[in-house]
Design a protein around this motif. Structure first.
Motif, PDB file in Angstrom:
ATOM      1  N   SER A   6      13.514   8.808   1.746  1.00  0.00           N
ATOM      2  CA  SER A   6      13.016   8.219   2.956  1.00  0.00           C
ATOM      3  C   SER A   6      12.355   6.772   2.522  1.00  0.00           C
ATOM      4  O   SER A   6      11.988   6.735   1.396  1.00  0.00           O
ATOM      5  CB  SER A   6      12.175   8.856   4.099  1.00  0.00           C
ATOM      6  N   ALA A   7      11.872   6.011   3.520  1.00  0.00           N
ATOM      7  CA  ALA A   7      11.258   4.808   3.037  1.00  0.00           C
ATOM      8  C   ALA A   7       9.994   5.256   3.103  1.00  0.00           C
ATOM      9  O   ALA A   7       9.037   5.895   3.346  1.00  0.00           O
ATOM     10  CB  ALA A   7      11.138   3.784   4.215  1.00  0.00           C
ATOM     11  N   PRO A   8       9.450   4.289   1.791  1.00  0.00           N
ATOM     12  CA  PRO A   8       7.801   4.579   1.604  1.00  0.00           C
ATOM     13  C   PRO A   8       6.931   3.995   2.247  1.00  0.00           C
ATOM     14  O   PRO A   8       7.334   3.418   3.090  1.00  0.00           O
ATOM     15  CB  PRO A   8       7.691   4.108  -0.267  1.00  0.00           C
ATOM     16  N   ASP A   9       5.497   4.087   2.018  1.00  0.00           N
ATOM     17  CA  ASP A   9       4.677   3.438   2.704  1.00  0.00           C
ATOM     18  C   ASP A   9       4.729   1.851   2.580  1.00  0.00           C
ATOM     19  O   ASP A   9       4.747   1.660   1.426  1.00  0.00           O
ATOM     20  CB  ASP A   9       3.303   3.947   2.374  1.00  0.00           C
ATOM     21  N   PRO A  10       4.940   1.362   3.476  1.00  0.00           N
ATOM     22  CA  PRO A  10       4.866  -0.226   3.449  1.00  0.00           C
ATOM     23  C   PRO A  10       3.969  -0.785   2.538  1.00  0.00           C
ATOM     24  O   PRO A  10       4.089  -1.870   1.781  1.00  0.00           O
ATOM     25  CB  PRO A  10       4.480  -0.848   4.886  1.00  0.00           C
ATOM     26  N   GLN A  11       2.640  -0.123   2.289  1.00  0.00           N
ATOM     27  CA  GLN A  11       1.549  -0.843   1.365  1.00  0.00           C
ATOM     28  C   GLN A  11       2.222  -0.661  -0.153  1.00  0.00           C
ATOM     29  O   GLN A  11       2.076  -1.331  -1.127  1.00  0.00           O
ATOM     30  CB  GLN A  11       0.448   0.013   1.490  1.00  0.00           C
ATOM     31  N   LEU A  12       2.976   0.134  -0.334  1.00  0.00           N
ATOM     32  CA  LEU A  12       3.567   0.304  -1.844  1.00  0.00           C
ATOM     33  C   LEU A  12       4.559  -0.876  -1.952  1.00  0.00           C
ATOM     34  O   LEU A  12       4.496  -1.383  -3.085  1.00  0.00           O
ATOM     35  CB  LEU A  12       4.397   1.789  -1.808  1.00  0.00           C
TER      36      LEU A  12
END
Length: 905
Positions: A754-760
């Motif tokens: 799944s997509a990672p946290d946008p901060q990463l």
């Protein structure tokens, strides 16, 4: 400063090529082959010819670093503080737990002088036989084979035998990749003498097979059965030298009784070859005027490695094919000075001068020479055993030099746990970027190629003088000097009332003390010194005092250094590999080498040019296996063994049999999350203690990772590498590689469920320089897709695709071409990330075939389409004219283009 030339040797494989280092006294500017060196006569492979490109200072360890607890980061230290601390820890550990609570794990890449200093430190000062080398993973089965069969660890041949032999058998070696300079020599010899027979024994159809008159694609691990089957036919057909057997050997009756059962039909079934192939092989071996065998890791890295070596040497003894030109058993050494390590006793069971640590007389001889009361009697730990005892807490301090066990050892999960558990880990290393560096409590910067002086011994027993061209960077020091400095400090704790055992001031002094331990032994090199080598050039041992030249071949007098003076036939039955395929793990994993990478890539992995031929870890499967698993080339799979798993893309490769899989051994955790040796088995040969790195049982499972990431960034590759590695740790699949020649860049491929946290992603963009400046950006949060391209002066300098990566090949091509056209802007603003038209077709045709001349597959194919043959391609494009490593692939492209195309009626 003016340009200078320093003659030295290459630091990669055991061929021992001479090189000419071009430098200005401070920096290495170029490298070329040394026409005067008898190992290579000026030729270099793709790795050796790019040595000058591997000097990235950002990858180098430049000063001592120390931490005072596993949870703390290392801080910069100075040499006195670092070595005093190491001496205090080792002394306290020895005082509390005994000398066997510490250990040394060293390397086939060290110089002979480095080896000797370490051996004297461990055995004479510390009092432990816990000193082993990564040659345990490489050549220890060959050591046992030579000693059991011939009486001494002494390869009897010379490189010129490649040109003189009538029948050459290459076993378990992709020589075209692993020892390309020697392979070119063999290739040229066969071109001059087409009647020469070349037999290649390898489960895979490698580039080496292109030279073969006969390829035996045996099932992995069945070599002993094959050799016994050949001997069965030699005896049956009377293709043996009865006079030689009668006068110079012993043990044939027992072996004859054993091989009676290895009938052609039985061996055919066991090995997976035809009876006709077996008979042809035996006939050529038995009837050729001269017979030479060459082997490497395919024989050695096995739980039956010693048996394989002896069974092969049996064929030479039966035919009398030893001790004469063009004949003999000839192991190809994997590392530049694995031979020097064997000579100095740098395996836990050996002592200097080809002596045995278990032999009381040998221990007494060395102890008397060193001026100590006695040497330790306890059996030393081999590599696998050493890490097992680190994990159990018995070994509490370990000194690792010039090797990377957190990449190269089998069963990496256990090895890394052992390094983490060990209270004190010292790493003496030139590169701070290795996987093992992360576990080091003390990191000591060592000098590297071109920065140190000493000697090495190559596969044909030839000793060369390695010369220093430039100073080591930062505070890095020569390995022998670090070792001696530490030993002198440790002496103050362990024997304060005695004079120093380590009163060395130069490398030459270390060598001169060592060489007298070989006097009168089979490897006598008492007549050699640094000055002698400088005066008359590289020399083969034995070279006793008073000699004027080295010894090209051994056993010309048919006298062998055994108790009886006779060579020994060894009778051991075939035993299957430790780990077989079964219902849970239905595939056999084979590991091997790439053409342009070397070992754990600590050096070659810093040169972007060396990724041109193969850019990432890919699992090779037969097309039938792909269909059986319903996979397409490029699909990601989870490759699992009983010890761990890695995620890799797959490729279709009919050079691998159904039921087998091939994965290059170079990719450690730095380049492929987990690393290849997470999968491999730690079981080892009972005599050589060499692990079975070549043969593991595995299974495939599709990796359900729909969210993908692709990134490219120019510039400070090493600095970006380390930062991005840490940021990408959360992804299930991560692969790093380099690309480009004039403009090196770092490439990243990653995938996740799944997509990672946008901060990463913002942190990754920050590292890539994509958060500000001349950046084109597009985001589709609903589908978790994002695109970033940085353009400077009309060229792409950084890329990041997130969510899916359909355009990665197209964008990489634009980057390579140094352009950013209007199509890029239109693509960026489109809701889908597919590139224009068919611009993102797979770029296999753009892979570099000829690294020396930077010629891609598509360019060669275009030349073939214009009617050029091999010689025409060489003249027109320059490909194949330097190291020649690309010639087999060019020949396959010519063959493929020449095949007629079927036309449907």
């Amino acid at each position: 400063m003016s340009r200078q030339i320093t003659a030295s040797t290459c630091c990669y494989c055991g061929v021992g090529c001479g090189v000419l280092i071009e430098h200005d006294g401070e920096r290495i500017l170029g490298v070329s082959g040394d026409p005067a060196h008898p190992a290579n006569f000026g030729k270099l492979c793709s790795k050796g010819s790019t040595l000058h490109l591997t000097g990235d200072l950002n990858a180098r360890a430049l000063y001592p670093q120390l931490r005072l607890g596993k949870a703390l980061a290392r801080g910069r230290s100075d040499w006195d503080s670092a070595l005093d601390h190491a001496a205090n820890v080792f002394a306290a550990t020895i005082a509390e737990h005994g000398p066997d609570s510490v250990a040394f794990y060293i390397s086939g890449q060290l110089l002979t002088e480095d080896y000797y200093a370490f051996n004297k430190l461990a055995r004479a000062l510390v009092g432990t036989n816990n000193i082993d080398s990564n040659s345990r993973l490489c050549m220890s089965s060959a050591v046992v084979g030579y000693k059991r069969s011939l009486g001494a660890d002494a390869p009897p041949c010379s490189y010129e035998d490649l040109e003189l032999s009538d029948c050459v058998m290459i076993v378990g070696s992709n020589m075209a990749y692993a020892h390309p300079v020697l392979f070119r020599r063999l290739e040229e010899a066969k071109a001059r003498r087409p009647q020469m027979k070349v037999i290649v024994i390898d489960p895979r159809r490698t580039d080496t097979c292109d030279l073969a008159d006969l390829h035996l694609a045996i099932l992995p691990g069945t070599d002993v059965a094959l050799f016994h089957g050949i001997l069965h036919l030699l005896l049956w057909e009377d293709w043996v030298d009865r006079d030689f057997i009668q006068a110079h050997t012993q043990g044939l009756p027992e072996l004859k009784s054993l091989v009676r059962d290895y009938t052609p039909q039985m061996v055919s079934q066991l090995c997976g070859i035809s009876v006709e192939q077996l008979q042809q092989c035996a006939e050529w071996v038995g009837t050729s005027p001269s017979f030479l065998s060459l082997w490497c890791m395919g024989l050695n890295q096995s739980t039956a490695g010693s048996a394989k070596n002896s069974a092969l040497i049996n064929l030479h003894l039966a035919t009398g094919q030893i001790g004469r030109p063009g004949s003999g058993p000839f192991s190809l050494t994997g590392q530049p000075n694995a031979m020097g390590g064997r000579e100095t006793g740098s395996l836990s069971n050996l002592l200097p001068g080809h002596r045995d640590a278990a032999n009381a007389e040998h221990r007494a001889e060395v102890a008397a020479y060193w001026g100590v009361e006695q040497l330790p009697q306890n059996t030393g730990l081999s590599a696998i055993e050493l890490f097992e005892q680190m994990a159990s807490g018995k070994v509490k301090a370990v000194w690792i030099a010039c090797t990377n066990p957190a990449q190269s050892m089998p069963d990496q999960t256990a090895v890394r746990a052992a390094l983490q558990a060990c209270p004190f880990v010292v790493l003496q290393e030139a590169f701070h970027t290795t996987e093992t560096a992360a576990f080091a409590d003390l990191l000591l910067p060592a000098a590297s190629w071109g920065e140190k002086d000493g000697t090495v011994t190559n596969s044909e027993r030839r000793i060369s003088h390695v010369r220093k061209a430039i100073p080591a960077p930062g505070e890095a020091r020569s390995d022998w000097a670090i070792t001696v400095d530490f030993a002198q400090r440790l002496e103050k704790h362990l024997r304060p009332e005695h004079s120093s055992l380590f009163a060395f001031e130069t490398e030459a002094q270390v060598f001169d003390e060592y060489k007298h331990l070989t006097s009168g032994r089979d490897l006598d090199l008492s007549g050699i010194s640094h000055a002698v080598l400088d005066a008359i050039g590289p020399q083969q041992w034995p070279f006793p005092t008073g000699a004027r030249e080295g010894t090209a071949r051994l056993y010309l007098d048919r006298a062998f250094p055994t108790a009886t003076g006779r060579a020994q036939f060894v009778a051991e039955p075939y035993r299957a590999a430790k780990e077989q395929r079964d219902a849970r793990f239905p595939l056999t994993l084979i590991t091997g080498r790439l053409r342009d990478q070397w070992h754990g890539m600590s050096r070659t992995g810093t040169a972007a040019q060396l990724f041109g031929h193969v850019s990432e870890a890919v699992l090779s499967l037969h097309p039938d296996e792909l269909r059986r698993h319903r996979l397409q080339p490029g699909d990601l799979v989870s490759l699992k063994s009983r010890r761990g798993a890695v995620i890799v893309p797959v490729s279709s490769d009919d050079s691998v049999r159904p039921g087998q899989a091939f994965l290059p051994m170079h990719w450690g955790d730095r380049f492929l999350k987990g690393g290849v040796n997470t999968l491999t088995v730690p079981a080892f040969d009972p005599l050589s203690k060499q692990p079975e790195l070549k043969h593991s049982a595995v299974r495939l499972e599709p990796a359900q990772l729909p969210w993908h990431l692709f990134a490219l960034i120019e510039g400070d590759v090493q600095q970006n590498f380390e930062t991005l590695r840490q940021l990408c740790e959360t992804f299930s699949y991560v692969s790093f590689s380099l690309t480009g020649r004039e403009r090196p860049a770092l490439l990243i491929r990653a995938a996740s469920a799944s997509a990672p946290d946008p901060q990463l992603l913002r942190e990754i963009d920050q590292c890539l320089g994509l958060n500000e400046g001349p950046v084109l950006a597009y985001d589709d949060p609903r589908r978790a897709i994002g695109k970033r391209v940085r353009i400077e002066h009309g060229s792409i300098t950084a890329i990041r695709l997130a969510g899916e990566t359909l355009a990665r090949h197209w964008l990489q091509n634009l980057w390579q071409e140094g352009r950013a056209d209007e199509q890029l802007r239109r693509w960026l603003l489109a809701p889908l990330s597919a590139p224009p038209g068919n611009a993102n077709a797979p770029t296999a045709g753009n892979s570099i075939v000829c690294n020396c001349k930077n010629v891609s597959q598509s360019v060669i194919e275009a030349g073939i389409a214009q009617g050029l043959d091999l010689q025409g391609l060489k003249r027109s494009l320059g490909c194949g004219t330097q190291c020649g490593s690309c010639v087999p692939q060019i020949k396959r492209l010519l063959t493929a283009q020449a095949q007629p195309v079927a036309i449907n009626p």
